[in-house]
Write an enzyme that holds these catalytic residues in place. Structure first.
Site, short mmCIF file in Angstrom:
data_model
loop_
_atom_site.label_atom_id
_atom_site.label_comp_id
_atom_site.label_asym_id
_atom_site.label_seq_id
_atom_site.Cartn_x
_atom_site.Cartn_y
_atom_site.Cartn_z
N LYS A 287 4.00 12.42 16.81
CA LYS A 287 2.44 12.45 17.11
C LYS A 287 2.05 11.77 18.50
CE LYS A 287 -0.07 12.38 12.87
NZ LYS A 287 -0.51 11.37 11.72
N SER B 168 -2.37 1.99 17.85
CA SER B 168 -2.59 1.47 16.49
C SER B 168 -1.65 2.09 15.71
CB SER B 168 -4.00 1.14 15.94
OG SER B 168 -4.20 1.40 14.69
N ASP C 172 0.40 7.77 14.43
CA ASP C 172 0.86 6.77 13.48
C ASP C 172 2.23 7.43 12.76
OD1 ASP C 172 -0.40 8.59 12.20
OD2 ASP C 172 -1.63 7.27 10.63
N LYS D 280 0.72 -1.26 0.03
CA LYS D 280 0.05 0.09 0.04
C LYS D 280 0.92 1.00 0.12
CE LYS D 280 -2.46 1.57 3.92
NZ LYS D 280 -3.50 1.68 4.80
N GLY E 140 -4.84 7.71 16.26
CA GLY E 140 -4.28 8.86 15.43
C GLY E 140 -2.85 9.07 15.31
N THR F 164 -12.89 10.89 9.40
CA THR F 164 -13.11 9.51 8.95
C THR F 164 -12.72 8.24 9.58
OG1 THR F 164 -12.58 10.64 6.72
CG2 THR F 164 -12.53 8.38 6.81
N VAL G 132 -12.39 19.24 17.47
CA VAL G 132 -12.04 20.81 17.48
C VAL G 132 -13.01 21.64 16.84
CG1 VAL G 132 -9.78 20.99 18.41
CG2 VAL G 132 -10.07 20.23 15.99
N ARG H 261 -10.21 -1.36 7.52
CA ARG H 261 -9.33 -1.95 8.00
C ARG H 261 -8.89 -1.40 9.41
NH1 ARG H 261 -4.71 0.96 8.98
NH2 ARG H 261 -2.79 0.25 7.76
N1 NAD Z 1 -3.65 3.73 13.27
C1 NAD Z 1 -3.86 3.87 11.90
O1 NAD Z 1 -3.94 2.60 11.53
C2 NAD Z 1 -4.52 4.85 11.20
C3 NAD Z 1 -5.00 4.59 9.88
C4 NAD Z 1 -5.72 6.01 9.24
C5 NAD Z 1 -5.24 6.95 9.77
N2 NAD Z 1 -4.81 7.27 11.08
C6 NAD Z 1 -4.48 8.61 11.64
O2 NAD Z 1 -5.50 8.78 12.21
C7 NAD Z 1 -5.82 10.28 12.42
C8 NAD Z 1 -7.06 10.81 11.87
O3 NAD Z 1 -7.24 10.37 10.51
P1 NAD Z 1 -8.70 10.59 9.93
O4 NAD Z 1 -8.57 9.97 8.44
O5 NAD Z 1 -9.84 10.40 10.76
O6 NAD Z 1 -8.40 12.43 9.48
P2 NAD Z 1 -9.49 13.28 9.42
O7 NAD Z 1 -8.97 14.66 8.78
O8 NAD Z 1 -10.71 12.73 8.70
O9 NAD Z 1 -10.17 13.50 11.13
C9 NAD Z 1 -9.10 14.29 12.07
C10 NAD Z 1 -10.17 14.83 13.03
O10 NAD Z 1 -9.42 15.21 14.11
C11 NAD Z 1 -9.95 16.48 14.60
N3 NAD Z 1 -8.99 17.26 15.18
C12 NAD Z 1 -7.62 17.60 14.88
N4 NAD Z 1 -7.10 17.90 16.08
C13 NAD Z 1 -8.00 17.76 17.24
C14 NAD Z 1 -7.81 17.84 18.47
N5 NAD Z 1 -6.62 18.24 19.10
N6 NAD Z 1 -9.00 17.49 19.40
C15 NAD Z 1 -10.19 16.85 18.83
N7 NAD Z 1 -10.03 16.74 17.41
C16 NAD Z 1 -9.09 17.27 16.78
C17 NAD Z 1 -10.00 17.12 13.12
O11 NAD Z 1 -10.76 18.32 13.16
C18 NAD Z 1 -10.76 16.08 12.37
O12 NAD Z 1 -12.05 16.07 12.29
C19 NAD Z 1 -4.41 10.93 11.65
O13 NAD Z 1 -3.50 11.11 12.60
C20 NAD Z 1 -4.15 9.84 10.76
O14 NAD Z 1 -2.62 9.56 10.47
C21 NAD Z 1 -4.17 6.03 11.67
#
Ligand code: NAD
Length: 332
Positions: A234, A301, A230, A70, A228, A141, A165, A114
């Site tokens: 972070k 994760s 990852d 990926k 989050g 998401t 936020v 996933r």
């Molecule tokens: N562990 C994994 O397998 C995995 C997979 C995909 C994404 N992620 C990580 O997950 C995180 C979110 O991804 P996503 O696709 O949902 O992004 P996204 O942008 O769709 O959602 C993130 C949300 O967090 C909010 N946010 C930001 N700072 C905040 C805070 N301090 N307090 C509360 N809310 C806050 C944003 O407003 C947004 O709505 C990213 O850091 C991404 O790298 C991890």
């Protein structure tokens, strides 16, 4: 004639159903626990001037004979700047026998599903079975698919608290939660503390680089899915929570480099020896999951390439049987 199947994100969305993704991802964790996977740690490129990064994630599940790579980005400013999702991905599914590219598919929804499934599997082994109150910090998401997975993992979700936020994101998540979980009370909260206090399960899905959930807000027996964090730098949790919890990672090497523990380890306030183990070891029965009602458990994760590979394999087979996608003569 050998052809490669192209699948768009819409087609992947039509195909993937959470119960089957949960089963596939649980099996992938079991295979990892049993030492039957090849999965070098993710490779990162950092686009520092654009606040984004790109990762490459190859894997081979030897027992299942499934292999994929990926390519995925994380650009948290995408929605406001370009109207694009934070996370977009492409998955290449490869035939291990010949190296032939069986399928190229969008990996964006696949990643969300996933990742949700990993949270669901973690909750199955680590959360209290009678968990009723869920708190979501971050409502984008990934938060949505985390809730879809928890719906299939928990028997009795009664309350869902959400804090983001961006208030419109909280509201959009709340609408999703109301539609998804019949009869649950859904609260849009004004602070993360309001969301987290009293929760049985906390799910963090923000791109934060400083703690967003504090130790004094959580009660004994809570399970936390940290999704989050990852990438290096972070973090979402007050490190004091890690110190008093059973900390379970998805992959030791990736977690130390880029998971929830990476910043506390770098700062010397948490040691890698304090990590309890990997989720795969628990799924494979090599280590125990939750030990008591009062224990605080954390799943951190980083996202594993094997989760992508098994989900892509499921998608490919289902697409073939439903006649979805477009076959092209890509190579040879
Ligand atoms: N562990 C994994 O397998 C995995 C997979 C995909 C994404 N992620 C990580 O997950 C995180 C979110 O991804 P996503 O696709 O949902 O992004 P996204 O942008 O769709 O959602 C993130 C949300 O967090 C909010 N946010 C930001 N700072 C905040 C805070 N301090 N307090 C509360 N809310 C806050 C944003 O407003 C947004 O709505 C990213 O850091 C991404 O790298 C991890």
């Amino acid at each position: 004639m050998r052809e490669t199947l192209l699948l768009t994100d819409d087609e992947v969305k039509q195909i993937l159903e959470m119960p089957r993704v949960l089963d596939a991802v649980e099996e992938a964790f079991r295979e990892k626990g049993l030492g039957r996977v090849q999965m070098p740690p993710k490779v990162y490129i950092f686009y520092n001037k654009y606040e984004g990064d790109l990762r490459v994630m190859p894997s081979y599940l030897e027992g299942l004979d499934i292999s994929a790579v990926k390519v995925v980005n994380v650009h948290p400013r995408n929605a406001s700047m370009y109207g694009l999702p934070t996370v977009m991905a492409v998955v290449l599914l490869v035939d291990p026998k010949s190296g032939f590219p069986i399928s190229i598919m969008s990996g964006s929804w696949l990643t969300a599903m996933r990742t949700g499934a990993a949270g669901g599997v973690a909750a199955k082994y680590l959360a209290r079975k009678d968990s009723e109150v869920l708190a979501f910090v971050g409502a984008g998401t990934q938060a949505k698919t985390q809730l879809i997975a928890l719906k299939h993992t928990l028997r009795n979700i009664k309350v869902i608290n959400v804090y983001d936020v961006v208030e419109s994101s909280s509201k959009s998540f709340a609408n999703h939660a109301v539609e998804l979980i019949d009869g649950a009370t859904v609260n849009v909260c004004r602070t993360p503390r309001e969301a987290v206090e009293g929760a049985d399960i906390v799910v963090t899905t923000t791109p934060s680089r400083q703690p967003v959930v504090m130790s004094s807000w959580i009660k004994p027996g809570v399970h936390i899915n940290c999704i989050g964090a990852d990438a290096p730098g972070k973090e979402e949790l007050d490190p004091e929570i890690l110190v008093k919890a059973k900390v379970v990672v998805d992959d030791m090497e990736q977690a130390i480099h880029s998971g929830e523990v990476n910043v506390p380890i770098a700062k010397g306030v948490f040691r890698k020896e304090q990590i309890y183990g990997e989720l795969g070891e628990i799924v494979a029965g090599l280590k125990r999951g939750r030990d008591s009602r009062d224990e605080i458990t954390i799943f951190t994760s980083t996202g594993l390439a094997i989760q992508d590979a098994v989900t892509a394999w499921l998608t490919y087979n289902e697409a073939r049987s439903r006649g979805l996608g477009k076959l092209i003569r890509l190579v040879c």
